[in-house]
Design an enzyme around this catalytic site. Structure first.
Site, PDB file in Angstrom:
ATOM      1  N   HIS A   1       0.830  -1.196   0.000  1.00 36.75           N
ATOM      2  CA  HIS A   1       0.000   0.000   0.000  1.00 36.75           C
ATOM      3  C   HIS A   1       0.874   1.260   0.000  1.00 36.75           C
ATOM      4  O   HIS A   1       0.457   2.320  -0.459  1.00 36.75           O
ATOM      5  CB  HIS A   1      -0.911   0.040   1.233  1.00 36.75           C
ATOM      6  CG  HIS A   1      -1.975  -1.011   1.239  1.00 36.75           C
ATOM      7  ND1 HIS A   1      -1.755  -2.284   1.710  1.00 36.75           N
ATOM      8  CD2 HIS A   1      -3.266  -0.972   0.818  1.00 36.75           C
ATOM      9  CE1 HIS A   1      -2.857  -2.981   1.591  1.00 36.75           C
ATOM     10  NE2 HIS A   1      -3.796  -2.218   1.051  1.00 36.75           N
TER      11      HIS A   1
ATOM     12  N   ASP B   1      -4.113  -6.834  -7.807  1.00 33.16           N
ATOM     13  CA  ASP B   1      -4.401  -6.128  -6.569  1.00 33.16           C
ATOM     14  C   ASP B   1      -4.770  -4.690  -6.946  1.00 33.16           C
ATOM     15  O   ASP B   1      -4.631  -4.275  -8.107  1.00 33.16           O
ATOM     16  CB  ASP B   1      -3.182  -6.164  -5.648  1.00 33.16           C
ATOM     17  CG  ASP B   1      -3.556  -5.990  -4.176  1.00 33.16           C
ATOM     18  OD1 ASP B   1      -4.700  -5.579  -3.896  1.00 33.16           O
ATOM     19  OD2 ASP B   1      -2.702  -6.247  -3.312  1.00 33.16           O
TER      20      ASP B   1
END
Length: 592
Positions: free
Chosen positions: A254, A326
């Protein structure tokens, strides 16, 4: 990438010389070779899905794949480009216009999109009703349990996936996740981005932790397959993640691009084991993470790497199903990269679904331009869309077996997982009164569970109002009223001394009252060090090796059901059958 062994090469030659076009599961752009000029039998024309290079064995049958191939073959280019995109959205209203105008494959819901079970069910029903397709929408959610649950307040809470490794009962895992998936399907979801097939490396794993079933690859693989089969049995698409493994990298994708510097041999013995098992079990979908796999394609995120997605996942492991990236909003793929190029690169790498591009409209336009310029074959988009359409249609047709109560399933999983590493394995572990402290979420869930069981819960109270700190008022006319001020100051000091004595007395009484209860320290997601007579880890269990509490317990969740089970263990009404699924130095044993 390592070379295949000679026996495997020999078997591949044999298959190539005798098999039909659909014998493989390759996902590349090129056509598969035919049987050769020496074949005596007449050539059977390939079906529409065979012409796209789509194989079976991961969900849809040949007829379902052919129907999907024909439908996507008739799509306009813009619609085809939108079909491979799944986007997030803002607010709590159904994003009908965005999905319809861009012809998106679907959407993914987050906590900010969810107000209640009724609201999210209405959103999903509105999307399904107002976005007319001949196949189901891709309506997904990250509902793993534990620290990743987007439907809190709208769906039953489940413990972390690590609880399955502690319980070590694949049949129970399958039943539990089938029950949870049945609830998701009733809410209108068609996809859950779970389970995690990552193998956690231990306390240095900053991202996965309790989202992994175990640090032991074979155990993780067993639970991943069981959970995914439970999802599929309820008609919800499980997406196994995060290929090629996020549990052994020391950074969070992230925030940055994690580097996997292990050798391919080591990855095959650890991180890749659950994914190989998933492929062998015929599971339908895999999410590719954003990881720099130095042994395969240095400095390229795996989600954008053809060597990883097509070479390692499809060709090496033999996966023929749906590949999802993702989130493309994560820093690992946005920092220093043009989102238009990223979308095209992920499709060229072999992805079938682009998840959460920063702008779905920009990603769609980039794909259209790439096809028109010849940088991306239209066939690649048709291949990707056909996999998605066929799989969603296949699961929608599943006659879902009754999943049972999700609440009962959550409780059963927690009951099988709860682990006592230190202290007595039977009998009462606390007195009639308990003093819980530490992680606020865990304490808040524990208190009602303890009270229902008849335990007296002692919590430190605020001091009485008359013990609040007092200060003298400022003197306005000091010179004229000096003596009056000094008299008032002396009186205030006497009053302060009296207050201090009463505060000391109150503190002594409060400490004596709390001493009558068993101190229970709770540690949650942040893994802060707590101690007491009883130490409880409600997320990862590694903290239990660093405390001095004579009794140490892991619950792998702070759900109401997990706290009910904990109270039963503390009061001696239930034994703790779970065993640590990870290594925890400093504890007495792995479990009772």
């Amino acid at each position: 990438m390592r070379h295949r062994s000679a026996p495997l090469l020999a078997s591949l030659v044999l298959v190539a010389s005798t098999g039909a076009c659909d014998a493989g599961t390759g996902g590349g752009d090129g056509e598969r070779p035919g049987a050769g000029p020496a074949a005596a039998a007449p050539t059977v024309p390939p079906t529409p899905s065979e012409r796209l290079g789509l194989g079976v064995g991961w969900g849809p049958d040949r007829a379902e794949l052919d129907r999907a191939a024909r439908m996507v073959g008739r799509m306009a280019l813009g619609d085809l480009a939108g079909q491979v995109i799944v986007a997030d959205w803002s607010g709590t209203a159904a994003p009908v216009r965005m999905v319809r105008d861009l012809h998106l494959g679907g959407v993914i819901a987050f906590s900010s999109n969810v107000a209640s079970a009724e609201q999210v069910a209405a959103v999903n029903a509105t999307l399904a009703r107002q976005v007319r397709r001949r196949w189901p929408l891709f309506i997904g959610v990250d509902q793993e349990g534990g620290v990743v649950e987007r439907l809190r307040g709208a769906a039953t809470r489940f413990p972390a996936f690590m609880s399955t490794g502690a319980a070590a009962d694949p049949a129970l895992t399958r039943r539990a996740y089938a029950a949870g998936a049945s609830e998701l399907r009733r809410l209108g979801f068609t996809v859950d981005f779970a389970p995690d097939a990552d193998v956690t490396s231990g306390p240095d794993d900053p991202t996965i932790g309790s989202r992994s079933a175990s640090s032991r690859p074979a155990d993780a693989a067993e639970q991943v397959v069981a959970a995914a089969r439970g999802f599929a049995a309820a008609g919800v698409l499980p997406v196994v993640k995060h290929f090629p493994g996020h549990g052994s990298v020391p950074a969070d994708s992230h925030l940055t691009l994690p580097v996997q510097d292990g050798s391919l041999r080591r990855l095959e013995a650890t991180d890749l084991v659950p994914f190989r098992s998933a492929v062998e079990a015929g599971l339908p979908a895999v999410m590719v993470g954003h990881i720099d796999v130095r042994a395969v394609d240095p400095r390229v995120p795996s989600s954008l790497s053809r060597k990883v997605t097509t070479g390692l996942l499809r060709e090496e492991l033999g996966f023929g199903g749906l590949v999802v990236t993702d989130s493309l909003e994560m820093a690992a793929v946005t920092r220093g990269r043009d989102p238009r190029r990223t979308a095209v690169q992920a499709m060229r790498a072999g992805a079938d679904v682009l998840l959460m591009p920063p702008s779905p409209a920009v990603a769609r336009s980039a794909l259209v331009r790439a096809v028109r310029s010849g940088a991306l074959p239209r066939r690649r988009l048709e291949q990707a869309a056909a996999r998605q359409v066929a799989l969603l249609s296949h699961l929608a047709a599943v006659e879902a077996a009754p999943g049972g109560s999700a609440a009962e399933a959550s409780r059963a999983l927690s009951a099988a997982a709860v682990t006592v590493t230190d202290g007595s394995c039977s009998g009462r572990l606390v007195g009639d009164a308990v003093h819980p402290y530490g992680d606020p979420a865990a304490v808040a869930a524990f208190v009602p569970a303890a009270q229902r069981a008849g335990l007296t819960v002692l919590l430190r109270r605020s001091p009485p109002a008359d013990l609040a700190e007092a200060r003298p008022r400022p003197e306005r006319r000091a010179k004229e009223r000096r003596r009056a001020f000094e008299r008032r100051l002396a009186a205030w000091r006497r009053a302060e001394a009296a207050r201090a004595r009463r505060l000391d007395a109150w503190t002594e009484r409060e400490e004596a009252r709390l001493a009558a209860g068993t101190p229970i320290g709770f540690t949650g997601f942040r893994d802060a060090l707590v101690d007491g007579t009883v130490a409880v880890a409600t997320d990862t269990p590694w903290v239990l090796g660093r405390v001095t509490a004579p009794t140490r317990i892991a619950t792998y969740g702070d759900t109401p059901a997990a706290m009910d089970v904990l109270v039963e263990v503390l009061s001696g009404r239930r034994r703790a059958p779970g065993r640590l699924p990870v290594e925890v130095p400093g504890v007495a044993r792995a479990g009772c």
